[in-house]
Design an enzyme around this catalytic site. Sequence first.
Site, PDB file in Angstrom:
ATOM      1  N   CYS A  37       0.801  -1.229   0.000  1.00 30.26           N
ATOM      2  CA  CYS A  37       0.000   0.000   0.000  1.00 30.26           C
ATOM      3  C   CYS A  37       0.829   1.273   0.000  1.00 30.26           C
ATOM      4  O   CYS A  37       0.267   2.369  -0.078  1.00 30.26           O
ATOM      5  CB  CYS A  37      -0.935  -0.001   1.197  1.00 30.26           C
ATOM      6  SG  CYS A  37      -1.897  -1.501   1.307  1.00 30.26           S
TER       7      CYS A  37
ATOM      8  N   HIS B 121      -2.552   8.420   5.820  1.00 29.82           N
ATOM      9  CA  HIS B 121      -2.787   7.095   5.251  1.00 29.82           C
ATOM     10  C   HIS B 121      -4.251   6.738   5.507  1.00 29.82           C
ATOM     11  O   HIS B 121      -4.943   6.316   4.604  1.00 29.82           O
ATOM     12  CB  HIS B 121      -1.818   6.099   5.875  1.00 29.82           C
ATOM     13  CG  HIS B 121      -1.872   4.743   5.237  1.00 29.82           C
ATOM     14  ND1 HIS B 121      -1.734   4.559   3.883  1.00 29.82           N
ATOM     15  CD2 HIS B 121      -2.069   3.502   5.771  1.00 29.82           C
ATOM     16  CE1 HIS B 121      -1.835   3.266   3.606  1.00 29.82           C
ATOM     17  NE2 HIS B 121      -2.054   2.605   4.722  1.00 29.82           N
TER      18      HIS B 121
ATOM     19  N   GLU C 167      -1.719   5.613  13.554  1.00 30.79           N
ATOM     20  CA  GLU C 167      -1.302   6.800  12.794  1.00 30.79           C
ATOM     21  C   GLU C 167      -1.535   8.061  13.620  1.00 30.79           C
ATOM     22  O   GLU C 167      -0.696   8.971  13.627  1.00 30.79           O
ATOM     23  CB  GLU C 167      -2.056   6.887  11.457  1.00 30.79           C
ATOM     24  CG  GLU C 167      -1.553   8.039  10.586  1.00 30.79           C
ATOM     25  CD  GLU C 167      -2.109   8.018   9.167  1.00 30.79           C
ATOM     26  OE1 GLU C 167      -3.035   7.248   8.878  1.00 30.79           O
ATOM     27  OE2 GLU C 167      -1.588   8.797   8.336  1.00 30.79           O
TER      28      GLU C 167
ATOM     29  N   LYS D 297      -9.028   8.801   1.466  1.00 32.80           N
ATOM     30  CA  LYS D 297      -9.474   7.432   1.162  1.00 32.80           C
ATOM     31  C   LYS D 297     -10.958   7.265   1.453  1.00 32.80           C
ATOM     32  O   LYS D 297     -11.609   6.365   0.916  1.00 32.80           O
ATOM     33  CB  LYS D 297      -8.673   6.413   1.975  1.00 32.80           C
ATOM     34  CG  LYS D 297      -7.250   6.192   1.464  1.00 32.80           C
ATOM     35  CD  LYS D 297      -6.612   4.976   2.128  1.00 32.80           C
ATOM     36  CE  LYS D 297      -5.201   4.743   1.615  1.00 32.80           C
ATOM     37  NZ  LYS D 297      -4.223   5.677   2.182  1.00 32.80           N
TER      38      LYS D 297
ATOM     39  N   HIS E 269      -9.227   2.903  -0.975  1.00 41.06           N
ATOM     40  CA  HIS E 269      -7.825   2.554  -0.806  1.00 41.06           C
ATOM     41  C   HIS E 269      -7.342   1.865  -2.079  1.00 41.06           C
ATOM     42  O   HIS E 269      -7.635   0.695  -2.314  1.00 41.06           O
ATOM     43  CB  HIS E 269      -7.645   1.640   0.401  1.00 41.06           C
ATOM     44  CG  HIS E 269      -6.200   1.420   0.773  1.00 41.06           C
ATOM     45  ND1 HIS E 269      -5.153   1.811  -0.040  1.00 41.06           N
ATOM     46  CD2 HIS E 269      -5.632   0.874   1.869  1.00 41.06           C
ATOM     47  CE1 HIS E 269      -4.008   1.490   0.538  1.00 41.06           C
ATOM     48  NE2 HIS E 269      -4.265   0.930   1.696  1.00 41.06           N
TER      49      HIS E 269
ATOM     50  N   PHE F 111       1.081  -2.851   4.738  1.00 40.04           N
ATOM     51  CA  PHE F 111       1.220  -4.158   5.386  1.00 40.04           C
ATOM     52  C   PHE F 111       2.699  -4.542   5.336  1.00 40.04           C
ATOM     53  O   PHE F 111       3.373  -4.350   4.313  1.00 40.04           O
ATOM     54  CB  PHE F 111       0.424  -5.219   4.610  1.00 40.04           C
ATOM     55  CG  PHE F 111      -1.009  -5.355   5.052  1.00 40.04           C
ATOM     56  CD1 PHE F 111      -1.461  -4.843   6.244  1.00 40.04           C
ATOM     57  CD2 PHE F 111      -1.907  -6.043   4.249  1.00 40.04           C
ATOM     58  CE1 PHE F 111      -2.790  -4.993   6.645  1.00 40.04           C
ATOM     59  CE2 PHE F 111      -3.232  -6.205   4.633  1.00 40.04           C
ATOM     60  CZ  PHE F 111      -3.672  -5.678   5.830  1.00 40.04           C
TER      61      PHE F 111
END
Lengths: 380, 80
Positions: free
Chosen positions: A146, A276, A287, A305, A310, A369
């Site tokens: 990502c 993010h 975050e 997003k 995403h 990830f």
Amino acid sequence: MGVVSTFGCGVTPFWEAISSGRSGIRPIEGLAPLRFPNGAQVGGYIASEHFDEKRLMLLDRFAQYALVAAREAMRQAGAPAIDAVITGCSAGGQDAMDAGFVELYRNNSPRVNPLMVPRVMSSGAASHMAMEFDIEGPVYSVSTACSSANHAIGQAFTMVRSGICKSALTGGCESVFSYGFLKAWEAMRVVSPDTCRPFSRNRRGLILGEGAGMLVIENYDIARARGAEILAEIVGFGMSSDAHHITQPTADGPARAMRAAIADANIQKVHYINAHGTGTLANDARETEAIRSIFSGNVLVSSTKSMHGHALGAAGALEAVATVMALRKQLLPPTANYTEKDPECAMDVIPNEPREAEIEYALSNSFAFGGLNAVLAFRR
Amino acid sequence: MADDVMSRVIRVIAETQRVPLDTIKPESTFEELKIDSLDGINIVFAIENEFNVNVPDEAAKSLRSVRDVAEGVEKLVAGG
């Protein structure tokens, strides 16, 4: 800059939607059964309007999106000479792989399409861009799940800054709406059954999106000398690894990447962060912890997003475009679908309504990830 | 609770975690067994196959112990 997204082809429809808080999340077409009915699929896209039939045989959707976005970016930049292409992509040509394996395993076909390999390879988009625009220097693709696009843009930025090349076409591209790939995401149990509500207490997961974002980046002096319209400056890039877990994030890794980007840019103040902000319980809490460890709550943050989904390997590219537009328009896109404050996400996340603000410096966060973090710093 | 369900749950967890059967007790918590969130969804996947059931996302995320899994399976098998 160029964009293909749930809002269709073009930066304009993308920015009009996200700067007014309009979400592009809607029911997924033609792929069921799934436990999650919604996604941010590229809308109103007709491949034959962009490519002839022969060429389409070689282009999986992620590569089509990359080329369409790259054409827009090149047009807008005045078609300058480009030395390099660095694209981010996580999954590659899932359509070709899915279709090939259906033939092989379900239909008992003794052979698969010979174009499967060139369609599947995730670097294919970069190669097609090089061929279309005759770019003969460094051309490659970065795959860090990502955060692929942010790693790609950051690489291109450091190459231009260092003088390895004078210009680059960079960004990310992804196409996730293939049934096998969606079932894999369903099994991960991180996709929301309704919508994406980043930083909201009742958030239930991410919503998958797709598309491409492409940017032309150029040495500043050369861009000025040729009279290019400079949209924004990339001023810093920071990377880190959590070195912790293949799916669970930490707060420390993202915080180190943000600090590295700020140090690289040598700036004292950040006014806006395009987070993010996936909408998963774990990401948004970690975050927030990371941002608060650096900014003690006086920075404006939003997750776009919530509107464009995403887009995995394209996410950082779409968000780079959003960040550049926010700097240019002095208008911050909101975090849409926000309904409930979460003590674990105690920040000003610009809920639901866009906000006018005087901003000069902005960060765009991408984490992946496996704990691979990449943060870009932009200046108006 | 049927012994049969609990013993099958324990076997599935042991196989999924690649640990000896006798390290898992009905009263064991995931924390004690060092089962993290990714292990958890992998165990739920194996449980779905073993008992031919579908576990909803929120139920899958709420599991904290071996007993939670066995009770959840009993409910699903009973159509609850």
